[in-house]
Design an enzyme around this catalytic site. Structure first.
Site, PDB file in Angstrom:
ATOM      1  N   GLY A  38       0.577  -4.962   1.341  1.00  0.00           N
ATOM      2  CA  GLY A  38      -0.637  -5.108   0.538  1.00  0.00           C
ATOM      3  C   GLY A  38      -0.383  -5.834  -0.776  1.00  0.00           C
ATOM      4  O   GLY A  38      -1.292  -6.468  -1.314  1.00  0.00           O
ATOM      5  N   ALA A  57       0.870  -1.178   0.000  1.00  0.00           N
ATOM      6  CA  ALA A  57       0.000   0.000   0.000  1.00  0.00           C
ATOM      7  C   ALA A  57       0.911   1.233   0.000  1.00  0.00           C
ATOM      8  O   ALA A  57       2.049   1.177   0.484  1.00  0.00           O
ATOM      9  CB  ALA A  57      -0.878  -0.019   1.245  1.00  0.00           C
ATOM     10  N   GLU A 104      -0.515  -9.383   0.040  1.00  0.00           N
ATOM     11  CA  GLU A 104      -1.921  -9.730   0.334  1.00  0.00           C
ATOM     12  C   GLU A 104      -2.743  -9.895  -0.938  1.00  0.00           C
ATOM     13  O   GLU A 104      -3.604 -10.775  -1.018  1.00  0.00           O
ATOM     14  CB  GLU A 104      -2.544  -8.636   1.215  1.00  0.00           C
ATOM     15  CG  GLU A 104      -1.949  -8.615   2.613  1.00  0.00           C
ATOM     16  CD  GLU A 104      -2.486  -7.454   3.433  1.00  0.00           C
ATOM     17  OE1 GLU A 104      -2.070  -6.316   3.173  1.00  0.00           O
ATOM     18  OE2 GLU A 104      -3.321  -7.688   4.307  1.00  0.00           O
ATOM     19  N   GLU A 107       4.061  -4.764   7.879  1.00  0.00           N
ATOM     20  CA  GLU A 107       3.207  -3.719   8.461  1.00  0.00           C
ATOM     21  C   GLU A 107       3.612  -3.364   9.881  1.00  0.00           C
ATOM     22  O   GLU A 107       3.557  -2.196  10.283  1.00  0.00           O
ATOM     23  CB  GLU A 107       1.730  -4.157   8.427  1.00  0.00           C
ATOM     24  CG  GLU A 107       1.085  -4.106   7.050  1.00  0.00           C
ATOM     25  CD  GLU A 107       1.344  -5.349   6.208  1.00  0.00           C
ATOM     26  OE1 GLU A 107       2.123  -6.227   6.646  1.00  0.00           O
ATOM     27  OE2 GLU A 107       0.760  -5.443   5.118  1.00  0.00           O
TER      28      GLU A 107
HETATM   29  N1  DAK Z   1       4.541   3.267  -0.878  1.00  0.00           N
HETATM   30  C1  DAK Z   1       4.896   4.421  -1.477  1.00  0.00           C
HETATM   31  N2  DAK Z   1       6.024   4.560  -2.184  1.00  0.00           N
HETATM   32  C2  DAK Z   1       6.841   3.499  -2.280  1.00  0.00           C
HETATM   33  C3  DAK Z   1       6.535   2.271  -1.667  1.00  0.00           C
HETATM   34  C4  DAK Z   1       5.313   2.167  -0.945  1.00  0.00           C
HETATM   35  N3  DAK Z   1       4.887   1.052  -0.376  1.00  0.00           N
HETATM   36  N4  DAK Z   1       7.552   1.409  -1.933  1.00  0.00           N
HETATM   37  C5  DAK Z   1       8.429   2.082  -2.671  1.00  0.00           C
HETATM   38  N5  DAK Z   1       8.002   3.343  -2.882  1.00  0.00           N
HETATM   39  C6  DAK Z   1       8.688   4.404  -3.635  1.00  0.00           C
HETATM   40  C7  DAK Z   1       9.869   4.966  -2.867  1.00  0.00           C
HETATM   41  O1  DAK Z   1       9.429   5.920  -1.934  1.00  0.00           O
HETATM   42  C8  DAK Z   1      10.659   5.585  -3.987  1.00  0.00           C
HETATM   43  O2  DAK Z   1      10.061   6.787  -4.383  1.00  0.00           O
HETATM   44  P1  DAK Z   1      10.868   8.208  -4.352  1.00  0.00           P
HETATM   45  O3  DAK Z   1      11.284   8.365  -2.946  1.00  0.00           O
HETATM   46  O4  DAK Z   1      12.010   7.972  -5.313  1.00  0.00           O
HETATM   47  O5  DAK Z   1       9.890   9.212  -4.830  1.00  0.00           O
HETATM   48  C9  DAK Z   1      10.458   4.587  -5.133  1.00  0.00           C
HETATM   49  O6  DAK Z   1       9.276   3.855  -4.804  1.00  0.00           O
HETATM   50  C10 DAK Z   1      11.609   3.602  -5.292  1.00  0.00           C
HETATM   51  O7  DAK Z   1      11.810   2.995  -4.028  1.00  0.00           O
HETATM   52  P2  DAK Z   1      13.247   2.934  -3.313  1.00  0.00           P
HETATM   53  O8  DAK Z   1      14.105   4.076  -3.747  1.00  0.00           O
HETATM   54  O9  DAK Z   1      13.005   2.777  -1.872  1.00  0.00           O
HETATM   55  O10 DAK Z   1      13.836   1.599  -3.954  1.00  0.00           O
HETATM   56  P3  DAK Z   1      14.857   0.591  -3.274  1.00  0.00           P
HETATM   57  O11 DAK Z   1      15.234  -0.372  -4.332  1.00  0.00           O
HETATM   58  O12 DAK Z   1      15.960   1.326  -2.567  1.00  0.00           O
HETATM   59  O13 DAK Z   1      14.019  -0.185  -2.160  1.00  0.00           O
HETATM   60  C11 DAK Z   1      12.091  -1.344  -1.291  1.00  0.00           C
HETATM   61  C12 DAK Z   1      12.952  -1.013  -2.534  1.00  0.00           C
HETATM   62  C13 DAK Z   1      10.844  -2.104  -1.801  1.00  0.00           C
HETATM   63  C14 DAK Z   1      12.862  -2.270  -0.354  1.00  0.00           C
HETATM   64  C15 DAK Z   1      11.703  -0.038  -0.544  1.00  0.00           C
HETATM   65  O14 DAK Z   1      11.145   0.863  -1.514  1.00  0.00           O
HETATM   66  C16 DAK Z   1      10.701  -0.260   0.543  1.00  0.00           C
HETATM   67  O15 DAK Z   1      11.038  -0.745   1.622  1.00  0.00           O
HETATM   68  N6  DAK Z   1       9.441   0.094   0.246  1.00  0.00           N
HETATM   69  C17 DAK Z   1       8.356  -0.007   1.236  1.00  0.00           C
HETATM   70  C18 DAK Z   1       7.888  -1.433   1.315  1.00  0.00           C
HETATM   71  C19 DAK Z   1       6.825  -1.640   2.366  1.00  0.00           C
HETATM   72  O16 DAK Z   1       7.044  -1.424   3.546  1.00  0.00           O
HETATM   73  N7  DAK Z   1       5.702  -2.040   1.891  1.00  0.00           N
HETATM   74  C20 DAK Z   1       4.577  -2.393   2.739  1.00  0.00           C
HETATM   75  C21 DAK Z   1       3.744  -1.186   2.983  1.00  0.00           C
HETATM   76  S1  DAK Z   1       2.605  -1.487   4.299  1.00  0.00           S
HETATM   77  C22 DAK Z   1      -4.639  -1.044   5.813  1.00  0.00           C
HETATM   78  C23 DAK Z   1      -4.541  -1.025   4.458  1.00  0.00           C
HETATM   79  C24 DAK Z   1      -3.418  -1.521   3.850  1.00  0.00           C
HETATM   80  C25 DAK Z   1      -2.362  -1.999   4.593  1.00  0.00           C
HETATM   81  C26 DAK Z   1      -2.474  -2.014   5.972  1.00  0.00           C
HETATM   82  C27 DAK Z   1      -3.604  -1.556   6.599  1.00  0.00           C
HETATM   83  N8  DAK Z   1      -5.815  -0.507   6.441  1.00  0.00           N
HETATM   84  C28 DAK Z   1      -6.365   0.711   5.928  1.00  0.00           C
HETATM   85  C29 DAK Z   1      -6.403  -1.183   7.525  1.00  0.00           C
HETATM   86  C30 DAK Z   1      -1.153  -2.390   3.896  1.00  0.00           C
HETATM   87  C31 DAK Z   1       0.032  -1.948   4.377  1.00  0.00           C
HETATM   88  C32 DAK Z   1       1.240  -2.047   3.553  1.00  0.00           C
HETATM   89  O17 DAK Z   1       1.260  -2.474   2.400  1.00  0.00           O
END
Ligand code: DAK
Length: 256
Positions: free
Chosen positions: A109, A64, A112, A132
């Protein structure tokens, strides 16, 4: 903005999430577009199997959109959660098989959404996590419910409260993904499997999905009742008659 690419190749509908600058992270617009495109594929008579993948070579869906979630209030969080849950239910309840071709990061997400698909194929570079808890959240699009149904409660606990990433080999070992392929072969191999499904009776495929889905959250007795009832009803369909007759006549069935 057009975040979803739709393509149909010989009855295989391919949906590609195309937001490479954010590693295909899901915001409400992407979720809505994906739901719409998916529903179009489900209703399209020229499509028998649906494949879901991510644009580029790095990510399936990196989760997400975290930048968006940072801004959410309670109502916004509920709407965002509901939007994603509705999408995963549409995938799961699709009468046409939905195969995830996971071509890189499948995080939060993103993982998921893949869990709601009927089959998961991954590339060798794919990485999985439910991170998360690292953000002070819990999975919100079905992860707390579907992950344990696929990999078992103990491993789901470990992945969700640990938040650690695992690679495709480990995901395959624990049964999170069905098969792993080199990245450049993932889509072709997924389409190959889709073609295998397409040789089978579409109604019996749909009914199989329905009965298998019913096995989660219902008793064995109720599941067996549904199975025998569904099995019985098939004998009133042209598809089943054609399948059985084709075998007896030593020819290929013509299911279309
Ligand atoms: N959201 C927004 N932007 C993201 C992103 C994300 N999940 N993942 C990557 N990006 C963006 C980065 O911010 C970056 O953008 P700029 O800063 O250049 O503008 C671009 O994508 C490239 O990413 P990186 O520069 O970070 O690339 P790397 O190769 O260095 O790293 C990475 C890749 C995948 C390891 C890293 O980007 C990362 O850790 N990303 C976050 C992954 C993450 O934590 N995903 C899970 C999110 S939590 C709910 C609804 C939904 C959910 C929960 C509750 N309710 C409403 C109840 C779901 C939650 C989630 O999904």
């Amino acid at each position: 903005m057009n975040y979803i690419k739709s393509d149909i190749q010989n009855r295989v509908g391919i949906l590609t999430i195309d937001r490479p600058d954010a590693l295909n992270a899901m915001n409400p617009d992407v979720l809505r577009e994906l739901s719409q495109s998916l529903n179009n594929m489900i209703l399209n008579e020229d499509v028998g199997v649906i494949v879901l993948t991510g644009a580029g070579e790095k990510a399936f869906i990196a989760g997400a959109d975290i930048k968006l979630m940072q801004q959410l209030d309670l109502d916004g969080a509920q709407d965002f959660g509901k939007l994603g849950q509705d999408l995963t239910l549409t995938i799961e309840n699709s009468p046409k098989p939905v195969i995830a071709a996971i071509n890189g990061f499948a995080l939060g997400g993103g993982c998921e959404i893949s869990l709601a698909c009927h089959i998961r194929f991954a590339s060798e570079n794919a990485m999985f996590s439910q991170p998360e808890v690292k953000l002070g959240l819990i999975p919100g699009w079905g992860g707390t419910q579907r992950l344990s149904r696929i990999v078992g409660k103990g491993i789901a606990m470990e992945l969700i409260i640990g938040g650690q990433m695992i690679n495709a080999e480990e995901a395959n070992r624990i049964g999170l993904v069905n098969k792993v392929f080199p990245l450049d072969q993932l889509l072709n191999e997924t389409i190959k499997f889709a073609n295998l499904i397409l040789q089978n009776g579409p109604n019996s495929v749909a009914k199989s999905l329905e009965c298998i889905n019913f096995s989660s959250g219902n008793t064995l007795k109720d599941g067996l009742n549904l199975e025998v009832e569904t099995f019985t009803q098939l004998f009133d369909t042209e598809e089943t008659s054609e399948g059985l007759t084709a075998f007896v006549e030593k020819r290929k069935p013509n299911f279309r």
